[in-house]
Write an enzyme that holds these catalytic residues in place. Structure first.
Site: not given
Ligand code: ATP
Ligand code: MG
Length: 699
Positions: A220-221, A588, A251, A34-35
């Site tokens: 975000d969030e 995490r 979350q 997402k981030t």
């Molecule tokens: P959270 O729910 O904890 O906020 P999130 O959904 O925001 O997580 P991110 O933090 O953006 O997820 O990504 C999680 C991990 O996966 C990070 O290390 C990110 O670099 C990696 N990641 C995300 N998308 C890809 C992708 N398409 N290819 C490889 N790695 C990825």
């Molecule tokens: Mg995130």
């Protein structure tokens, strides 16, 4: 799109990044990128769609997350832009208010009251109303909740039921609190959002200006926004509806601060033409962790179902270990960290120990220290809350804003000027009587013929110090602090450790304007000051861990009453919130997840019997190893070692390798021909070597 790194995104992520016309909801599970989508979307909008970067309003959950996002975007776009709007709700609103707050009757140089200042103010009001100071915390929370739900003092008072004494009093306190803040030319955190909304509500020209200026809104969030924040977003996209929010309803963990989980459900109703994109691939964690966390959270009833999966291996099972008390638990965690570190697969920065209650850090710290493991606590009682730091900031604030009574009273007798309680009372009475600030009251008292000379002399000295400091021009905040220290001889009264802290503050202030610096300090959150580049184990609450990731995670205190927290256990909604918190904690972890519990724990100065957390029952059995009381196995190993012949190298000693140069020994094990040593070489990293074949020189 020749330069855009498309290969970094999967097809759903691309869909979310490329969809730029109208409202978009990215609803996705933990670690699904997402981030990453927010970051790439910003870069895409700026680079490919051609939107001016200063016209993209981007909200992150912490200042630290904002800085990281900025850095990443600049790297992707080969360059930095000056005027970007990437920050927290508070910091972005502050920027708008600094420009226009005069329209609401405040002065431009208003200051921000943080939690300590709020407490000080509420305590004073309680005292005036003959109410107990112990109510302070509860009142501050209640006021914040009213504000984040857009309830003004007037509307609260008119809605209270007659005969409900507490409500009536709360209404009066609220009214007083807001009036006092206004008198001090101060706003609190919630006001930053409220007043920005008020500006838009009362000034059509400003609303038009900003909602046209910001061509795109990214959030975000989103699951942790409150009503006022969501209202602000709706204003900002009023003319174009170009808004993308990303979030995970599983979350949402900040209800106690007014976060409204239902915003994420409402979004689809408020924007009927919304496009919804789901991200289902988790990139963070092993299959065991993703499966365990998904099963555990599926027991919540208020949620949108998602299918989270990962292409990673199954990896290790989760470790669950129950120990006899909190000391044994901490010992187990410290020993396990040490063991994994010595094996060479992980650095100290790869570990996080998460907990529900800050009181849990006592034992954890003790045993990490015994094991010689470097760690940092990311907590509220941080560097910036220390007395000496707050004192210096109070001086800066009063120099910039003479109406700030709380700062004034904080430093009027620090360092000691023999201005005691009776003089302070006199100042406050005088200020109240004449409806002026305390500082103005001091000025008048000095000139008052009938006032006692001793008092006037003391006040005169203080007053001239502040006046002189106010008239100087400062190159930056650091030079202002240096002048304050000179003029007040503040350092004379404090010990060496505190002096070091003040010097560190000066470093931090270098190059910022005084106003910028004070704003920055006021808006700092716990996570913002986390130095993640340092090679240390991180200790933080489950709440603070949101959005972060670590290769190895421990969740300490997985017990009924801790997680779920005892106050939440009776209320089904609160219980679901606790489950989400546990879910945030589990997700995490990238590679290894340890859940620990104690059968007996000292809580609030009483030793209690503890049951394992009921959430553990919802983790499928095939996902975890139960290593109940396994800690005892450490002891025979240690005893054996003392009887064995001493290894040639000890942990920490320096050795020289013919090609890799000097390194530090992490571990030495095995016997005879099978002796192995693990060494960290700055030139090539951690290496495992068989002593039979390499020639290591001990230094
Ligand atoms: P959270 O729910 O904890 O906020 P999130 O959904 O925001 O997580 P991110 O933090 O953006 O997820 O990504 C999680 C991990 O996966 C990070 O290390 C990110 O670099 C990696 N990641 C995300 N998308 C890809 C992708 N398409 N290819 C490889 N790695 C990825
Ligand atoms: Mg995130």
């Amino acid at each position: 799109m020749k330069d855009f790194p498309l290969e970094d995104l999967n097809s759903s992520q691309k869909e979310a990044v490329f969809y730029c016309e109208g409202p978009l909801l990215v609803l996705a599970g933990a670690g699904s990128g997402k981030t990453r989508v927010v970051t790439y979307k910003y870069a895409y909008l700026a680079k490919e769609v051609g939107i001016n970067p200063s016209s993209i309003f981007t909200v992150t959950f912490t200042n630290k997350a904002a800085d990281e996002m900025k850095e990443r975007i600049f790297r992707m776009c080969n360059g930095g832009w000056k005027n970007v709007w990437i920050g927290t709700f508070h910091s972005l609103c502050l920027r708008i208010l600094r420009k226009h707050i005069e329209r609401l009757g405040f002065k431009k140089d208003f200051i921000i009251y943080d939690e300590d200042d709020q407490n000080a103010l509420v305590k004073r009001i309680l005292k005036d109303l003959n109410m107990h100071e112990a109510l302070c915390k509860c009142i501050v929370t209640k006021l914040s909740n009213l504000k984040s739900n857009l309830i003004t003092p007037e509307s609260y008072i008119s809605s209270t039921n007659e005969g409900f004494e507490f409500e009536e009093r709360l209404g009066r306190i609220y009214m007083r609190y807001q009036n006092e803040l206004r008198r001090y030319n101060a706003v609190d955190f919630d006001d930053l959002i409220l007043y920005t909304i008020k500006l838009f509500e009362e000034n059509e020209d400003l609303l038009k200006h900003y909602s046209e200026h910001f061509k795109y809104i990214l959030v975000d969030e989103f699951q942790d926004t409150n009503k006022s924040q969501y209202t602000l977003l709706k204003y900002l996209c009023k003319y174009h509806n170009n808004i993308c929010v990303v979030g995970d309803d599983d979350q949402s963990i900040y209800k106690f601060r007014g976060a409204n989980l239902y915003n994420i459900f409402e979004f689809e109703k408020d924007f009927p033409q919304v496009k919804v994109v789901k991200l289902e691939q988790n990139y963070r964690s092993t299959k065991h962790i993703v499966f365990a966390a998904t099963e555990m959270i599926s027991k919540n009833t208020v949620r949108k179902t998602k299918n989270l999966w990962t292409a990673r291996d199954w990896g290790e099972k989760i470790f669950y270990c129950q120990l006899c008390n909190e000391d044994e638990e901490a010992k187990y965690i410290a020993k396990t960290i040490k063991e994994l570190y010595l094996k060479g697969d992980y650095e100290y920065r790869d570990f996080a120990v998460l907990y529900r209650l800050t009181l849990q850090t006592r034992a954890l710290e003790e045993y990490l220290r015994i094991e010689g493991i470097p760690y940092q606590i990311i907590s509220g009682v941080s560097f910036y809350h220390r007395k000496e730091i707050k004192d210096i900031l109070a001086y800066m604030r009063i120099i910039l804003n003479k109406d700030d009574n709380v700062s004034l009273m904080r430093i009027i007798n620090t360092p000691s000027r023999s201005i005691g309680a009776s003089i302070c009372l006199k100042i406050e009475q005088e200020a109240k009587r004449q409806m002026i600030s305390n500082y103005e009251a001091i000025k008048r008292l000095i000139k008052d013929e009938s006032a006692p000379t001793v008092m006037k002399d003391k006040l005169f000295l203080f007053y001239t110090t502040i006046e002189e400091l106010s008239q100087r021009k400062y190159k930056d905040a650091a030079s202002m602090i240096r002048e304050i220290l000179n003029a007040t001889e503040y350092l004379e009264e404090i010990d060496e450790e505190k002096i070091q802290n003040v010097l560190e503050l000066i470093n931090f202030a270098e190059g910022c304007s005084p106003q910028e610096f004070i704003d920055k300090m006021a808006l700092l959150s716990n996570v913002d000051i986390w130095e993640d580049k340092k090679n240390r184990v991180s200790l933080l609450t489950l709440h603070a861990a949101k959005g972060l990731e670590f290769p190895v995670v421990f969740i300490a205190g997985c017990e009924e009453g801790i997680i779920p927290y005892f106050k939440a256990m009776e209320d089904p909604q609160e219980l679901q919130e606790e489950r989400r918190l546990f879910y945030v904690g589990m997700t995490r972890a990238k590679d290894l997840l340890f859940l620990t519990a104690a059968t007996q724990r000292k809580l609030y100065s009483k030793v209690q019997k503890q049951e394992p957390s009921s959430f553990l029952k919802d983790i499928p059995q095939q996902c975890y190893h139960c290593i109940r009381k396994d800690y005892s196995s450490f002891i025979p190993t240690l005893q054996e070692e003392t009887e064995k012949p001493k290894p040639p190298f000890t942990t920490g000693c320096k050795v020289k390798h013919p090609t890799w140069g000097v390194g530090v020994v992490r571990d030495c094990y095995g016997e005879g021909d099978d002796l192995k040593v693990i060494v960290n070489f700055p030139s090539v990293g951690v290496k495992k070597l068989a002593l039979k074949v390499v020639n290591l020189e001990k230094l």
